[in-house]
Design a protein around this motif. Structure first.
Motif, PDB file in Angstrom:
ATOM      1  N   ARG A 182      61.713  29.924  92.701  1.00 34.46           N
ATOM      2  CA  ARG A 182      63.109  29.949  93.152  1.00 34.46           C
ATOM      3  C   ARG A 182      63.798  31.228  92.712  1.00 34.46           C
ATOM      4  O   ARG A 182      64.485  31.898  93.459  1.00 34.46           O
ATOM      5  CB  ARG A 182      63.863  28.736  92.598  1.00 34.46           C
ATOM      6  CG  ARG A 182      63.424  27.421  93.180  1.00 34.46           C
ATOM      7  CD  ARG A 182      64.553  26.410  93.119  1.00 34.46           C
ATOM      8  NE  ARG A 182      65.009  26.146  91.800  1.00 34.46           N
ATOM      9  CZ  ARG A 182      64.561  25.165  91.000  1.00 34.46           C
ATOM     10  NH1 ARG A 182      63.578  24.373  91.416  1.00 34.46           N
ATOM     11  NH2 ARG A 182      65.069  24.974  89.813  1.00 34.46           N
ATOM     12  N   LEU A 183      63.619  31.578  91.514  1.00 35.74           N
ATOM     13  CA  LEU A 183      64.270  32.775  90.984  1.00 35.74           C
ATOM     14  C   LEU A 183      63.747  34.021  91.683  1.00 35.74           C
ATOM     15  O   LEU A 183      64.503  34.941  92.025  1.00 35.74           O
ATOM     16  CB  LEU A 183      64.043  32.875  89.482  1.00 35.74           C
ATOM     17  CG  LEU A 183      64.755  31.815  88.632  1.00 35.74           C
ATOM     18  CD1 LEU A 183      64.378  31.961  87.168  1.00 35.74           C
ATOM     19  CD2 LEU A 183      66.277  31.967  88.791  1.00 35.74           C
ATOM     20  N   THR A 184      62.442  34.087  91.990  1.00 35.80           N
ATOM     21  CA  THR A 184      61.854  35.252  92.657  1.00 35.80           C
ATOM     22  C   THR A 184      62.456  35.414  94.055  1.00 35.80           C
ATOM     23  O   THR A 184      62.843  36.518  94.477  1.00 35.80           O
ATOM     24  CB  THR A 184      60.343  35.068  92.754  1.00 35.80           C
ATOM     25  OG1 THR A 184      59.831  34.900  91.432  1.00 35.80           O
ATOM     26  CG2 THR A 184      59.690  36.292  93.397  1.00 35.80           C
TER      27      THR A 184
ATOM     28  N   VAL B 198      64.563  38.573  95.578  1.00 36.79           N
ATOM     29  CA  VAL B 198      64.120  39.322  96.767  1.00 36.79           C
ATOM     30  C   VAL B 198      65.252  39.391  97.798  1.00 36.79           C
ATOM     31  O   VAL B 198      65.533  40.444  98.383  1.00 36.79           O
ATOM     32  CB  VAL B 198      62.868  38.653  97.370  1.00 36.79           C
ATOM     33  CG1 VAL B 198      62.559  39.234  98.755  1.00 36.79           C
ATOM     34  CG2 VAL B 198      61.681  38.871  96.430  1.00 36.79           C
ATOM     35  N   ALA B 199      65.931  38.268  98.023  1.00 43.09           N
ATOM     36  CA  ALA B 199      67.030  38.249  99.001  1.00 43.09           C
ATOM     37  C   ALA B 199      68.141  39.199  98.599  1.00 43.09           C
ATOM     38  O   ALA B 199      68.712  39.918  99.421  1.00 43.09           O
ATOM     39  CB  ALA B 199      67.561  36.819  99.133  1.00 43.09           C
ATOM     40  N   ILE B 200      68.423  39.206  97.333  1.00 43.41           N
ATOM     41  CA  ILE B 200      69.474  40.110  96.845  1.00 43.41           C
ATOM     42  C   ILE B 200      69.072  41.557  97.065  1.00 43.41           C
ATOM     43  O   ILE B 200      69.850  42.396  97.535  1.00 43.41           O
ATOM     44  CB  ILE B 200      69.766  39.823  95.372  1.00 43.41           C
ATOM     45  CG1 ILE B 200      70.436  38.463  95.216  1.00 43.41           C
ATOM     46  CG2 ILE B 200      70.644  40.909  94.763  1.00 43.41           C
ATOM     47  CD1 ILE B 200      70.531  37.973  93.784  1.00 43.41           C
TER      48      ILE B 200
ATOM     49  N   VAL C  29      75.844  36.657  94.819  1.00 46.63           N
ATOM     50  CA  VAL C  29      76.521  35.586  94.064  1.00 46.63           C
ATOM     51  C   VAL C  29      76.071  34.224  94.545  1.00 46.63           C
ATOM     52  O   VAL C  29      75.782  33.308  93.749  1.00 46.63           O
ATOM     53  CB  VAL C  29      78.040  35.741  94.202  1.00 46.63           C
ATOM     54  CG1 VAL C  29      78.760  34.507  93.675  1.00 46.63           C
ATOM     55  CG2 VAL C  29      78.504  36.973  93.428  1.00 46.63           C
ATOM     56  N   ALA C  30      75.995  34.110  95.834  1.00 44.00           N
ATOM     57  CA  ALA C  30      75.611  32.805  96.377  1.00 44.00           C
ATOM     58  C   ALA C  30      74.213  32.433  95.926  1.00 44.00           C
ATOM     59  O   ALA C  30      73.959  31.310  95.451  1.00 44.00           O
ATOM     60  CB  ALA C  30      75.706  32.857  97.901  1.00 44.00           C
ATOM     61  N   LEU C  31      73.306  33.424  96.037  1.00 47.52           N
ATOM     62  CA  LEU C  31      71.935  33.126  95.616  1.00 47.52           C
ATOM     63  C   LEU C  31      71.854  32.836  94.117  1.00 47.52           C
ATOM     64  O   LEU C  31      71.162  31.913  93.672  1.00 47.52           O
ATOM     65  CB  LEU C  31      71.034  34.323  95.966  1.00 47.52           C
ATOM     66  CG  LEU C  31      70.776  34.549  97.457  1.00 47.52           C
ATOM     67  CD1 LEU C  31      70.010  35.843  97.682  1.00 47.52           C
ATOM     68  CD2 LEU C  31      69.987  33.375  98.041  1.00 47.52           C
ATOM     69  N   GLY C  32      72.577  33.630  93.299  1.00 52.39           N
ATOM     70  CA  GLY C  32      72.577  33.407  91.836  1.00 52.39           C
ATOM     71  C   GLY C  32      73.130  32.065  91.459  1.00 52.39           C
ATOM     72  O   GLY C  32      72.602  31.351  90.593  1.00 52.39           O
TER      73      GLY C  32
END
Lengths: 100, 1022
Positions: free
Chosen positions: B39-41, B45-47, B232-235
């Motif tokens: 999940r964190l990876t 990547v998206a960021i 931010v959304a992903l984090g």
């Protein structure tokens, strides 16, 4: 006739108003009295002088002590003539390096 | 209850627990289905992708801003190159025109070539710039003008060179003026058109740039904001997917910590947190089950602990008690609240409290089990001895988590032990106070116990001796002997023997050992008693020596000894010497009384037997001298002493006596008596001769060195003779040198004190501050310098005579002390407190006028009268001139003998000088003059030098006046003495000395010089 032993030696300590000390010696400075006088002088911390007016007899060790004392700055007051001469001679010999 | 070692967490299991959960964490994105790492990876990547897109947009916008600037720069360069072509044409025309004027074909040609080259390059560059693609439409006339210039100018130049080469400089100048001018016009037109076009392009470029910048201000923030929102959304999504389950786990853990085993944690998904949540719930369920089991066990354990017959408690690691069983509380009469913590300490006996608490603290600090005994107060107030044990409970890391303790009542056992210990102590004291060493051995011979005396005698400690074989310190017995002793002893025989014991320090001493074996239980032991017989051995040795010495002494003194039994009427002891004296055989038995009596001389036998019977029957001592006759006819003289010894009953127990062979003494006695008679006669004769000689000696030495026959002297000697036998105090007056001490000695010699001391003291020769201590002595430490007790002159003269010369020089304070001695005959040493009584005769002498001294207060009146009991005035020599010749002869003889000279007479003139001189120094001066003359005289006639005598001798000296009369005051006295010393160059004594000049005795002047602190030496060289 009974003859007494060594002449007695009496040492009186007089403290002057200027805080100096006069050791008034009476009798003979000979034999064990020399050691006594040396010890008394050693214990003095103030300026000290020796009053020898009533000294009647001094032996060789006594004169040596007086000569050393005078060389160390101790005043010899009322020193009998023969003692004075002997002390002076010893000091001269000491200064000239002559064995005394 | 069984538990599996591993827990399998499954979705089904999660669903099974889901119905019990209190809080359900729901994840709408179903992120829990992926692992946390994945999940964190994905979020990272998206960021990153969104950031790259934003960067691309920014680059595009920047490129749009840069395009107008590039076009503007190109236009400027084009305009510049066209201007350079125009400039080249101007330079071309002017330079060549100038060269054409000089007609220098060479220079013209060279310059033309260079200009052509330069022009060609600039035109080529302008064409290149004008040929670059541009966004705006280009004017066709520009290219045409450039083309014209490129073609025309080189041909014009070539033509000009040809004309110049032909020397047609006019044509050259004309061509340059016309043709080149036309080209200049073309170039001006070109410059104008290019300038116009460049201006147009610049305006368009500026406008385009402005437009691009405005777009950039909008696009860049929008792109950045969008990128940020995505990150931010992903984090947030990724973080929540982790923190929410963790929060749930924390809540569950807190609930578990508070004992809430019903709380469930439900986390959906398949990630690690979801698995952890399911494991947590499973563990909680198992702990709930375990807790219930533990509570049941604890209740059962408490019941057990409260029921068992022991006092039990537990404590926290810090030692504070957290549980006490009911039995303990009942024993101590305490409630649970009172006993918890350190409340139980109140039940400890005050004497045991500190020690117990100390041990308990040490156990807590060290973590080691503790076992001790202490008295604890029971509920009824009685203290009981308890055996208290504490043990720590440690976890797997070794950390103490609990202390458990038990106590048991040992009071009865303790009391029994104390009684037993007291009995043992008493017994040990008895054994230790035994005067002999006691050892207890086992059957192997090893020591199992000893008393204190054994330790003291051998120098070992009790611990060292126990287990030791006695053969270690037995210096006399070997192993075989010891084995025999053990066998004898173990067979029941009491064993006694003498041996030697060796101390630990190696010294050896004799002992007498007695051993007795006994059974104790199943084992046999030996009790050995070792008595130190060193003294007995020494006494025996001394006795043997004594017997030997006695035997030898008897042999040397020919004295025998014997003992006789009155009951058996026979001898019970004869010494060896008895056998020799009486002539009996030493190897035979004691002789019978009859045999002994037969050897007594018949004339003495009855008397001897009678004396023996007197002692034997009546117990009275008796003695006889008698004769014995030996078988060979020899007669010996015997002296016997007898003595009876009585028993307690009063009966005569035995008699003993000595027999001395006095034959030799008897034979020599007559000779001795004859010799004694002769000696007695000689002694009487010697006594008489001695008396005569003593009289003669006394007569001769009565007035030793007092020479003269004058009337004045005879008067003095007469008075001496009268006063001498008495003990009266004598005051001798006279000038110096008149012989006052000789008079004093004469008095002493003629007195009954002559065998005792004559102590002479010159009072003027003593330092004033030392006179008292010299006369009366001083104690050690009386003053600085008094390093030891000093006996004074008075004490030395005890029983004899003290001669106080120059008594007039005594200071007043000493006069007072002297007065007391004269009155009370006692004094104290300086620094002493004990009065000393003396029997001293005082003879005082002075050359001073004591009456004048009394008048001026320098001499005590009462002392004067005490001294002046019997005054003797010694006349000066000038008053006994009749004695001068005799004195001269006496001194000449003395000093001539001493100097080994033969002086037979005195010169007439010399004698006249002696007779006419007044002798102020009296006999002493005369003596000195004679001694000097003898030394200087070379022949046999004594002669003197007239100059030796003082010219100022006509005026007779008088007794010395008191110091105060010597001068009006000390100042004047000093001046007088110093003047005299100056005249005599510091000399005091002698005819030309200051004393003679001042007419005072030498000793007096010396005394005054010291008193006034005058330095004589300063006048020596004046």
């Amino acid at each position: 006739m009974v003859r007494p032993g060594n002449m007695s030696c009496k040492i009186e300590r007089v403290l002057n108003s200027n805080n100096s000390v006069v050791l008034r010696v009476s009798g003979g400075i000979e034999g064990e009295h020399v050691g006594t006088l040396r010890e008394v002088l050693r214990q003095e911390e103030q300026e000290v002088a020796l009053d020898l007016a009533e000294v009647n007899l001094v032996d060789r060790q006594g004169v040596k002590l007086l000569a050393v004392s005078e060389a160390n700055g101790i005043e010899l007051r009322n020193c009998p003539g023969y003692v004075r001469e002997w002390v002076s001679r010893m000091n001269r010999n000491a200064n000239s390096g002559k064995e005394h | 209850m069984e538990f599996s070692d591993s827990i399998e967490i499954t979705e089904a299991a999660y669903e099974r627990y889901d119905r019990d959960r209190v809080i359900v964490f729901t994840n709408p994105l179903q992120l829990g289905r992926a692992k946390i790492g994945a999940r964190l990876t994905a979020a990272f990547v998206a960021i990153v992708v969104s950031m790259i897109a934003a960067d691309a947009v920014a680059i595009w916008q920047f490129s749009r801003i840069a395009a107008p600037d590039r076009r503007l720069a190109q236009a400027d360069q084009t305009s510049l190159s066209v201007l350079r072509v125009q400039l080249d044409l101007s330079i071309f025309r002017e330079n060549l025109t100038a060269l054409a004027s000089t007609h220098d074909i060479r220079q013209f040609t060279t310059e033309a070539a260079a200009l052509k080259q330069k022009f060609t390059e600039d035109v080529a560059r302008s064409e290149e710039l004008l040929g670059s693609p541009v966004d705006t439409e280009q004017d066709p006339a520009i290219r045409s003008a450039i083309e014209t210039l490129r073609i025309m100018l080189p041909s014009q130049l070539d033509t000009a060179v040809e004309l110049a080469s032909a020397g047609d400089w006019a044509a050259v100048r004309l061509r340059l003026q016309d043709q080149v001018q036309a080209l200049l016009n073309v170039s001006s037109l070109l410059v104008e058109k290019v300038g116009r076009e460049v201006s147009q392009q610049r305006a368009e470029a500026i406008e385009s740039s402005r437009r691009a910048r405005r777009q950039l201000l909008l696009v860049l923030p929008a792109t950045a904001l969008l990128t940020l929102l995505i990150a931010v959304a992903l984090g947030w999504i990724a973080t929540r997917s982790i923190t929410d389950p963790l929060s749930e786990l924390e809540t569950g853990a807190r609930a578990l910590a508070q004992g809430d085993f019903q709380h469930r944690v439900a986390i959906r998904g398949k990630d690690e947190l979801a698995q952890l949540g399911r494991a947590f719930d499973d563990t909680t369920r198992r702990l709930a089950a375990l807790y219930e089991t533990l509570r049941a066990n604890e209740a059962q354990l408490r019941l057990t602990i409260d029921t068992i017959p022991a006092y039990v408690w537990s404590a926290l690691p810090d030692g504070s008690v957290d549980f006490i069983n009911q039995r303990w509380l009942k024993f101590g009469g305490l409630s649970m609240e009172e006993g918890l913590g350190s409340g139980w300490e109140t039940a400890l006996h005050p004497e045991d409290h500190a020690d117990f608490v100390q041990k308990w603290r040490e156990a807590i600090a060290s973590g080691k089990p503790m076992e001790t005994e202490a008295r604890v107060r029971r509920a009824d107030g009685q203290y009981r001895w308890l055996l208290i044990r504490n043990v720590p409970l440690q976890d797997e890391t070794g950390r103490i988590v609990k202390w458990y303790g038990t106590s048991s009542d040992i009071d009865d056992r303790k009391r029994a032990e104390e009684e037993l210990r007291a009995a043992e102590t008493r017994f040990r004291a008895f054994v230790d106070h035994a005067t002999d060493a006691l050892f207890v051995h086992d059957e192997r011979g090893f020591i199992v116990d000893v008393n204190r005396r054994a330790c003291e005698s051998l120098g070992y400690t009790r611990d060292e001796l126990i287990g030791m074989s006695p053969f270690r310190f037995d210096a006399a017995l070997d192993d075989a002997a010891v084995q025999r002793l053990i066998e004898r002893g173990s067979s029941g025989e009491n064993v006694a023997f003498e041996s030697l014991h060796r101390r630990k320090d190696g010294t050896v001493f004799p002992v007498e050992v007695t051993s007795r074996w006994f059974w104790f239980g199943d084992h046999q032991f030996a009790l050995s008693l070792a008595r130190d017989i060193t003294r007995r051995k020494r006494d025996e040795e001394a006795l043997r020596r004594s017997e030997y010495y006695l035997t030898e002494a008897q042999k040397l003194s020919h004295t025998g000894s014997w003992a006789f039994s009155p009951i058996a009427k026979e001898y019970i002891y004869w010494s060896d010497e008895m056998y020799r004296i009486w002539g009996f055989d030493l190897r035979q038995s004691l002789p019978a009384l009859e045999a002994v009596a037969d050897r007594v001389h018949p004339e003495d036998r009855e008397r001897v037997l009678e004396s023996l019977n007197k002692t034997v029957r009546e117990g009275k001592d008796s003695a006889n001298e008698y004769r014995i006759r030996l078988p060979d006819g020899t007669v010996k003289h015997i002296f016997t002493r007898r003595h009876a010894v009585f028993a307690l009953t009063g009966e005569i127990n035995e008699c003993f006596g000595t027999v001395m062979d006095v034959t030799e003494q008897h034979q020599s006695r007559a000779a001795l008596e004859n010799a004694f008679q002769e000696i007695q006669e000689l002694k009487d004769q010697l006594y008489k001769e001695n008396l005569a000689l003593r009289e003669e000696v006394i007569r001769a030495s009565m007035f030793e060195e007092i020479v003269g026959t004058s009337k004045a002297l005879e008067t003095v000697l007469s008075r001496v003779g009268k006063v001498a036998p008495t003990s009266s105090t004598v005051l001798i007056t006279g000038e110096t040198g008149t012989g006052k001490e000789l008079i004093a000695r004469a008095i002493h010699k003629r007195s009954q004190r002559s065998s005792r001391a004559f102590v002479s003291v010159n009072c003027a020769a003593l330092a004033p501050s030392l006179i008292s201590s010299e006369l009366f002595g001083y104690e050690k430490g009386a003053f600085t310098g008094a390093t030891q007790r000093h006996v004074g002159r008075f004490e030395l003269a005890d029983g004899g005579t003290i001669f106080l010369d120059e008594v007039g020089e005594l200071p007043l304070e000493t006069q007072l002390l002297l007065l007391r001695v004269l009155q009370e005959r006692e004094f104290e040493r300086v620094g002493g407190t004990q009065s000393i009584r003396v029997d001293v005769r005082v003879i005082a002498a002075t050359n001073r006028d004591l009456r004048a001294a009394m008048t001026n207060g320098s001499f005590r009146e009462d002392l004067f009268y005490r001294l002046n009991v019997f005054p003797i005035a010694v006349p000066p020599l000038r008053e006994r001139k009749d004695d001068i010749l005799m004195l001269v002869e006496y001194f000449v003889q003395r000093y001539a003998t001493r100097a080994s000279k033969d002086i037979r007479s005195v010169g007439r003139k010399t004698l006249e000088l002696f007779q006419t001189y007044d002798w102020p120094g009296n006999v002493r001066e005369l003596q000195n003059v004679v001694e000097r003359s003898v030394i200087l005289t070379t022949g046999d006639v004594l002669r003197v030098d007239e100059s030796w005598f003082s010219k100022d001798s006509s005026e007779p000296p008088s007794l010395v006046q008191a110091p105060s009369t010597l001068a009006a005051g000390q100042r004047e006295e000093r001046e007088i003495i110093e003047a005299a010393l100056a005249e005599t160059r510091g000399r005091v004594s002698g005819p030309s000395g200051a004393a003679a000049r001042l007419r005072v005795p030498r000793s007096t002047l010396e005394s005054r010089i010291r008193a006034l602190k005058i330095d004589k030496s300063q006048f020596k060289f004046g």
